[in-house]
Design a protein around this motif. Structure first.
Motif, PDB file in Angstrom:
ATOM      1  N   GLU A 158       0.832  -1.203   0.000  1.00 35.39           N
ATOM      2  CA  GLU A 158       0.000   0.000   0.000  1.00 35.39           C
ATOM      3  C   GLU A 158       0.868   1.254   0.000  1.00 35.39           C
ATOM      4  N   ALA A 159       1.964   1.224   0.772  1.00 32.68           N
ATOM      5  CA  ALA A 159       2.860   2.376   0.829  1.00 32.68           C
ATOM      6  C   ALA A 159       3.535   2.614  -0.518  1.00 32.68           C
ATOM      7  N   VAL A 160       3.974   1.540  -1.162  1.00 32.98           N
ATOM      8  CA  VAL A 160       4.614   1.657  -2.479  1.00 32.98           C
ATOM      9  C   VAL A 160       3.645   2.277  -3.487  1.00 32.98           C
ATOM     10  N   ALA A 161       2.410   1.796  -3.487  1.00 30.28           N
ATOM     11  CA  ALA A 161       1.423   2.318  -4.435  1.00 30.28           C
ATOM     12  C   ALA A 161       1.116   3.787  -4.176  1.00 30.28           C
ATOM     13  N   PHE A 162       0.941   4.146  -2.913  1.00 27.50           N
ATOM     14  CA  PHE A 162       0.604   5.536  -2.589  1.00 27.50           C
ATOM     15  C   PHE A 162       1.751   6.474  -2.936  1.00 27.50           C
ATOM     16  N   ALA A 163       2.989   6.093  -2.554  1.00 23.96           N
ATOM     17  CA  ALA A 163       4.128   6.976  -2.782  1.00 23.96           C
ATOM     18  C   ALA A 163       4.345   7.246  -4.259  1.00 23.96           C
ATOM     19  N   GLY A 164       4.150   6.213  -5.090  1.00 20.63           N
ATOM     20  CA  GLY A 164       4.306   6.410  -6.523  1.00 20.63           C
ATOM     21  C   GLY A 164       3.260   7.359  -7.077  1.00 20.63           C
ATOM     22  N   ALA A 165       2.010   7.157  -6.662  1.00 15.21           N
ATOM     23  CA  ALA A 165       0.931   8.010  -7.146  1.00 15.21           C
ATOM     24  C   ALA A 165       1.087   9.447  -6.667  1.00 15.21           C
ATOM     25  N   ALA A 166       1.642   9.622  -5.463  1.00 17.86           N
ATOM     26  CA  ALA A 166       1.811  10.961  -4.894  1.00 17.86           C
ATOM     27  C   ALA A 166       3.076  11.657  -5.383  1.00 17.86           C
ATOM     28  N   GLY A 167       3.927  10.931  -6.103  1.00 17.76           N
ATOM     29  CA  GLY A 167       5.151  11.549  -6.617  1.00 17.76           C
ATOM     30  C   GLY A 167       6.067  12.046  -5.516  1.00 17.76           C
ATOM     31  N   GLY A 197       5.328   3.337 -10.482  1.00 16.26           N
ATOM     32  CA  GLY A 197       5.841   4.644 -10.891  1.00 16.26           C
ATOM     33  C   GLY A 197       7.121   5.093 -10.227  1.00 16.26           C
ATOM     34  N   TRP A 198       7.787   4.190  -9.496  1.00 11.34           N
ATOM     35  CA  TRP A 198       9.048   4.535  -8.846  1.00 11.34           C
ATOM     36  C   TRP A 198      10.214   4.456  -9.828  1.00 11.34           C
ATOM     37  N   SER A 199      11.235   5.242  -9.578  1.00 12.03           N
ATOM     38  CA  SER A 199      12.544   5.049 -10.188  1.00 12.03           C
ATOM     39  C   SER A 199      13.229   3.912  -9.434  1.00 12.03           C
ATOM     40  N   THR A 200      13.940   3.029 -10.137  1.00 12.90           N
ATOM     41  CA  THR A 200      14.522   1.865  -9.474  1.00 12.90           C
ATOM     42  C   THR A 200      15.944   1.580  -9.949  1.00 12.90           C
ATOM     43  N   ALA A 201      16.679   0.876  -9.105  1.00  9.31           N
ATOM     44  CA  ALA A 201      18.005   0.364  -9.453  1.00  9.31           C
ATOM     45  C   ALA A 201      18.231  -0.909  -8.650  1.00  9.31           C
ATOM     46  N   ARG A 222       9.732  11.454  -8.941  1.00  6.20           N
ATOM     47  CA  ARG A 222       9.366  10.092  -8.540  1.00  6.20           C
ATOM     48  C   ARG A 222      10.148   9.673  -7.303  1.00  6.20           C
ATOM     49  N   PRO A 223       9.564   8.825  -6.461  1.00  7.64           N
ATOM     50  CA  PRO A 223      10.359   8.217  -5.391  1.00  7.64           C
ATOM     51  C   PRO A 223      11.341   7.223  -6.000  1.00  7.64           C
ATOM     52  N   HIS A 224      12.334   6.839  -5.218  1.00  5.40           N
ATOM     53  CA  HIS A 224      13.437   6.029  -5.745  1.00  5.40           C
ATOM     54  C   HIS A 224      13.652   4.808  -4.859  1.00  5.40           C
ATOM     55  N   ALA A 225      13.800   3.642  -5.480  1.00 10.59           N
ATOM     56  CA  ALA A 225      14.052   2.397  -4.740  1.00 10.59           C
ATOM     57  C   ALA A 225      15.335   1.758  -5.232  1.00 10.59           C
TER      58      ALA A 225
END
Length: 234
Positions: A158-167, A197-201, A222-225
């Motif tokens: 839920e946190a991952v989904a919200f953070a991506g949508a909230a930018g 919608g996160w940036s990832t590496a 975007r948030p970053h993971a």
């Protein structure tokens, strides 16, 4: 005492095993601690904008340890950076010690949250990033370190989904992947973040250069993971 030392000894990464060796007793969760050691060191040594002197500064970077098992590495890094007096390390896990098997933010200088409840750190990091944005504080970065097994908990999804949508651009998640999760996702853990919608590496969790490059990669809007892969947990 657990107050920050006034003149911390100049420990480097190679000094961390000696600091960890001061902590003895049962329930050390050694593998869980050592799996985080490299990522923690790179963050505190080269990325996070927080020191013992700025630990209460409202514009500091925030680091939240969600992977609460085995905080020995966390305590060692805090001692190396002067947040903790190394003299308190041998008391780790004792009845009257401030250094519990899970960190307590009221007892450990520099700790932003109390760890322990599986899957709670990322939602707290989302709330922290939202709160800072609501205050108009755009400089502080929020970092949270989680374990791959924490994604067995729905709160993280839920946190991952919200953070991506909230930018939430100032939110960063480090996932220590030691292959201990019950569930998997097609394309790996990073794909779960990217879908939202996160940036990832995804990097070698023992390679300091790769970790630093991933931690500091730009990710506008975007948030970053960062998924840090380490040896499988035995």
């Amino acid at each position: 005492m657990t107050t920050a030392t006034t003149r911390p000894r100049p420990y480097g990464f190679t000094g961390l095993p000696a600091l960890m060796g001061l902590m003895t007793g049962d329930e050390k969760h050694g593998p869980a601690a050592t799996s985080t050691l490299d990522a923690l060191w790179v963050l505190y040594d080269r990325v996070l904008r927080v020191t013992p002197q700025t630990a209460d500064d409202p514009d500091r970077d925030r680091f939240l340890l969600s992977k609460g098992h085995g905080p020995m590495a966390y305590y060692a890094v805090l001692a190396a950076k002067g947040f903790l007096d190394e003299a308190v390390l041998p008391s780790f896990g004792a009845y009257d010690s401030p250094l519990g098997h899970h960190p307590d933010r009221l007892l450990v200088p520099g700790a932003e949250i109390a760890s322990g409840s599986l899957g709670h750190g990322l939602p707290l990091a989302v709330g922290t990033a939202l709160g800072l944005r609501a205050q108009g504080r755009t400089d502080p970065a929020v970092w949270v370190l989680v374990g791959d097994a924490e994604f067995d908990e729905g709160s993280n999804h839920e946190a991952v989904a919200f953070a991506g949508a909230a930018g939430l651009e100032r939110l960063h998640t480090v996932v220590i992947d030691n292959s201990s999760a019950t569930h998997g996702w097609h394309g790996g853990i990073a794909a779960r973040f990217a879908t939202e919608g996160w940036s990832t590496a995804t990097v070698d969790g023992r390679d300091h250069r790769a970790l630093h490059a991933a931690f500091t990669a730009p990710h506008p809007g975007r948030p970053h993971a960062v998924v840090a892969r380490v040896e499988p947990k035995n």
